[in-house]
Design a protein around this motif. Structure first.
Motif, PDB file in Angstrom:
ATOM      1  N   VAL A  43       0.817  -1.207   0.000  1.00  0.00           N
ATOM      2  CA  VAL A  43       0.000   0.000   0.000  1.00  0.00           C
ATOM      3  C   VAL A  43       0.855   1.263   0.000  1.00  0.00           C
ATOM      4  O   VAL A  43       0.525   2.252  -0.670  1.00  0.00           O
ATOM      5  N   GLU A  44       1.956   1.232   0.718  1.00  0.00           N
ATOM      6  CA  GLU A  44       2.800   2.431   0.787  1.00  0.00           C
ATOM      7  C   GLU A  44       3.383   2.749  -0.589  1.00  0.00           C
ATOM      8  O   GLU A  44       3.484   3.916  -0.980  1.00  0.00           O
ATOM      9  N   ARG A  45       3.808   1.718  -1.307  1.00  0.00           N
ATOM     10  CA  ARG A  45       4.314   1.958  -2.662  1.00  0.00           C
ATOM     11  C   ARG A  45       3.214   2.541  -3.538  1.00  0.00           C
ATOM     12  O   ARG A  45       3.442   3.483  -4.308  1.00  0.00           O
ATOM     13  N   TYR A  46       2.013   1.965  -3.415  1.00  0.00           N
ATOM     14  CA  TYR A  46       0.896   2.461  -4.226  1.00  0.00           C
ATOM     15  C   TYR A  46       0.618   3.933  -3.922  1.00  0.00           C
ATOM     16  O   TYR A  46       0.452   4.742  -4.839  1.00  0.00           O
ATOM     17  N   LYS A  47       0.574   4.285  -2.652  1.00  0.00           N
ATOM     18  CA  LYS A  47       0.273   5.672  -2.285  1.00  0.00           C
ATOM     19  C   LYS A  47       1.325   6.628  -2.830  1.00  0.00           C
ATOM     20  O   LYS A  47       0.993   7.693  -3.366  1.00  0.00           O
ATOM     21  N   LYS A  48       2.578   6.245  -2.702  1.00  0.00           N
ATOM     22  CA  LYS A  48       3.647   7.114  -3.203  1.00  0.00           C
ATOM     23  C   LYS A  48       3.559   7.254  -4.719  1.00  0.00           C
ATOM     24  O   LYS A  48       3.691   8.363  -5.272  1.00  0.00           O
ATOM     25  N   ASN A  49       3.329   6.138  -5.390  1.00  0.00           N
ATOM     26  CA  ASN A  49       3.280   6.188  -6.850  1.00  0.00           C
ATOM     27  C   ASN A  49       2.065   6.957  -7.356  1.00  0.00           C
ATOM     28  O   ASN A  49       2.151   7.688  -8.353  1.00  0.00           O
ATOM     29  N   LEU A  50       0.921   6.805  -6.698  1.00  0.00           N
ATOM     30  CA  LEU A  50      -0.249   7.579  -7.101  1.00  0.00           C
ATOM     31  C   LEU A  50      -0.009   9.063  -6.864  1.00  0.00           C
ATOM     32  O   LEU A  50      -0.320   9.901  -7.722  1.00  0.00           O
ATOM     33  N   SER A  51       0.560   9.377  -5.717  1.00  0.00           N
ATOM     34  CA  SER A  51       0.854  10.776  -5.401  1.00  0.00           C
ATOM     35  C   SER A  51       1.775  11.391  -6.448  1.00  0.00           C
ATOM     36  O   SER A  51       1.516  12.488  -6.955  1.00  0.00           O
ATOM     37  N   ASP A  52       2.828  10.665  -6.814  1.00  0.00           N
ATOM     38  CA  ASP A  52       3.785  11.195  -7.785  1.00  0.00           C
ATOM     39  C   ASP A  52       3.201  11.225  -9.203  1.00  0.00           C
ATOM     40  O   ASP A  52       3.560  12.089 -10.008  1.00  0.00           O
ATOM     41  N   ALA A  53       2.292  10.283  -9.500  1.00  0.00           N
ATOM     42  CA  ALA A  53       1.642  10.290 -10.813  1.00  0.00           C
ATOM     43  C   ALA A  53       0.777  11.538 -10.979  1.00  0.00           C
ATOM     44  O   ALA A  53       0.715  12.124 -12.070  1.00  0.00           O
ATOM     45  N   ILE A  54       0.122  11.962  -9.918  1.00  0.00           N
ATOM     46  CA  ILE A  54      -0.731  13.150  -9.955  1.00  0.00           C
ATOM     47  C   ILE A  54       0.103  14.408 -10.215  1.00  0.00           C
ATOM     48  O   ILE A  54      -0.374  15.372 -10.830  1.00  0.00           O
TER      49      ILE A  54
END
Length: 488
Positions: A43-54
């Motif tokens: 989940v932490e990887r997902y959150k970071k990647n979604l944040s950076d994708a935005i």
């Protein structure tokens, strides 16, 4: 009591008893779902990647010359950096300007592949509303239990979820029997634009003789529905079809001249009549089999007193339809909608218009067509000398079946993940990339496995778009389970 009265009373009692028995037997079909083993999710990887994708503003535009293509290049580089196993093990082609076509080769070439869809592009932030955001719309900030920004719900959450799920499956050593395509368009938000990335990718697949077993794209989310004493479910809406789209320009001419000597009706006055004709003569509404199945599935989950009504839905169709027609969010699910959105007339306040023009937006029900809409415009207008011109449009989609393997897999996974989840087919009001793939697939479903309430859904394309962080783990787990169930 007279004999006739006794007979009537007995008949009423028998009917009531039969209804009670029918209601008691009106239970969910296939409600039991086998338990699923836990899925490993980062989940932490997902959150970071979604944040950076935005943070990468991949904003599309109907005019390609106005698109900052460097942002799409940056987004592609970002995906390559964050998902190394995908880029080591899957082939990748760039189609058109910036669409991405990944292929995860399966071990059994006799099986038709599946495809996981999303789009890279987002809509812009409306000028002048930047200050209304609580957090930078392209900051990707995590705050107050949400990840904020443009694309958090539409649809970088879905895109990053698919990528995270596949990367994790590769880390787990999963090898699919059925090949998996990952298809990310670059201009979905331009709505019926020419040469969409999705249509180009479909063309590539068709030329290569690829037929897809199923497609999963964005669409319905999981909506918590809690009506005290009546219904308590999480409604997982799976879009099995989507409406068509058409913008028609309707014009009428009249004598111009000085506004001090107006005729009885100017061109704008005549246009007012045309608008009235269009709004007063809506398309015929009907309760489609798709909507009947939706009501049936919901009706089986309501509490017992209400089941005395819902078990008799076929008899109540006329009443339900009449109620739905009076409520715009419900009416749009029963008919092609008519929305007059733009108007123009004279270029000056003291000049009579020689030509008045309106734009009318139609969202077209499956089973009807753009040609049907044009016929309707001409039929209901009291003036027959109007000009009618199609500005832009796409036909409504076909309706995908609910008895396919893919739909059943979605249903089973959702129910196994939470007994409160109720999966039901529905009609998508907006447009998705999925409709472009009908030439290579019959089983097309639109579903984003994230629990989001109605208030949050309204931020899509609006201010303060955001997604709750507590729904992310289940989203990635769903994607993993879906791919495994379809490809093992």
């Amino acid at each position: 009591m007279k004999l006739g009265g006794k007979i009537a009373l007995g008949a009423a009692a028998a009917a009531l008893g039969a209804t009670v028995v029918k209601a008691a037997m009106f239970t969910p079909e296939n409600n039991e779902a086998k338990a699923l083993p836990p899925e490993r999710v980062d989940v932490e990887r997902y959150k970071k990647n979604l944040s950076d994708a935005i943070k990468i503003p991949t904003i599309s535009n109907r005019d390609d010359s106005l698109v900052d293509w460097s942002q799409f290049d940056a987004f592609h580089a970002f995906l390559k950096e964050r998902y190394p196993l995908i880029h080591e093990n899957l082939s990748l082609e760039i189609v058109g300007k910036a669409s991405l076509m990944y292929l995860w080769q399966g071990t059994d070439a006799s099986l038709d592949p599946i495809a996981m869809l999303a789009h890279q592009d987002v809509v812009p932030v409306s000028p002048g509303t930047e200050g209304d955001w609580k957090h930078d719309p392209f900051g990707g900030e995590e705050a107050d239990g949400y990840i904020w920004g443009r694309g958090a719900l539409d649809i970088k959450n879905h895109l990053i979820g698919v990528m995270d799920a596949v990367e994790t499956l590769l880390e787990d050593g999963f090898v699919p029997k059925r090949s998996v395509y990952i298809l990310f368009g670059h201009n979905e938000e331009t709505m019926a634009g020419k040469d969409s990335g999705a249509s180009l990718m479909c063309q590539v697949l068709k030329e290569r003789g690829v037929h897809l077993e199923a497609i999963l794209d964005e669409g319905g989310a999981i909506l918590p529905v809690n009506v005290k004493g009546l219904l308590d479910v999480n409604l997982a809406g799976v879009g099995v079809a989507e409406k068509g789209y058409a913008d028609f320009e309707v014009s009428i001419d009249a004598l111009g001249g000085h506004s001090s000597q107006p005729p009885k009706h100017t061109a704008l006055g005549k246009m007012a009549h045309i608008i009235q004709d269009l709004e007063d003569n809506q398309f015929k509404a009907e309760l489609t089999p798709m909507m009947q199945e939706l009501f049936d599935r919901i009706g089986r989950r309501v509490c017992f007193p209400a089941k005395l009504i819902t078990c008799n839905l076929p008899l109540l169709k006329p009443v339900i339809l009449e109620i739905m027609k009076q409520i715009p969010p419900a009416a749009c699910m029963t008919r092609t909608t008519t929305g007059v959105t733009m108007a123009s007339g004279s270029p000056a306040p003291n000049v009579l218009p020689q030509r008045a023009t309106i734009n009318v937006n139609f969202r077209i029900m499956p089973g009807e067509s753009i040609a049907d809409v044009e016929k309707h415009i001409r039929k209901v207008s009291r003036y027959k000398d109007i000009d009618v011109k199609l500005i832009k449009g796409k036909e409504p989609s076909a309706i995908s079946p609910t008895d396919s393997k893919a739909f059943q897999v979605i249903d089973e996974i959702c129910r196994a993940m939470n007994p409160k989840n109720l999966v039901a087919p529905y009609l998508v009001m907006g447009g998705t990339d999925a409709c472009n793939y009908e030439a290579v697939c019959e089983n097309i479903y639109r579903y984003s496995p994230f629990m989001v309430n109605t208030e949050l859904l309204l931020t899509t394309h609006g201010t303060n778009e955001r997604i709750p962080t507590d729904c992310l783990e289940d989203g990635i787990a769903f994607f993993k389970r879906y791919i495994k169930a379809m490809c093992e």
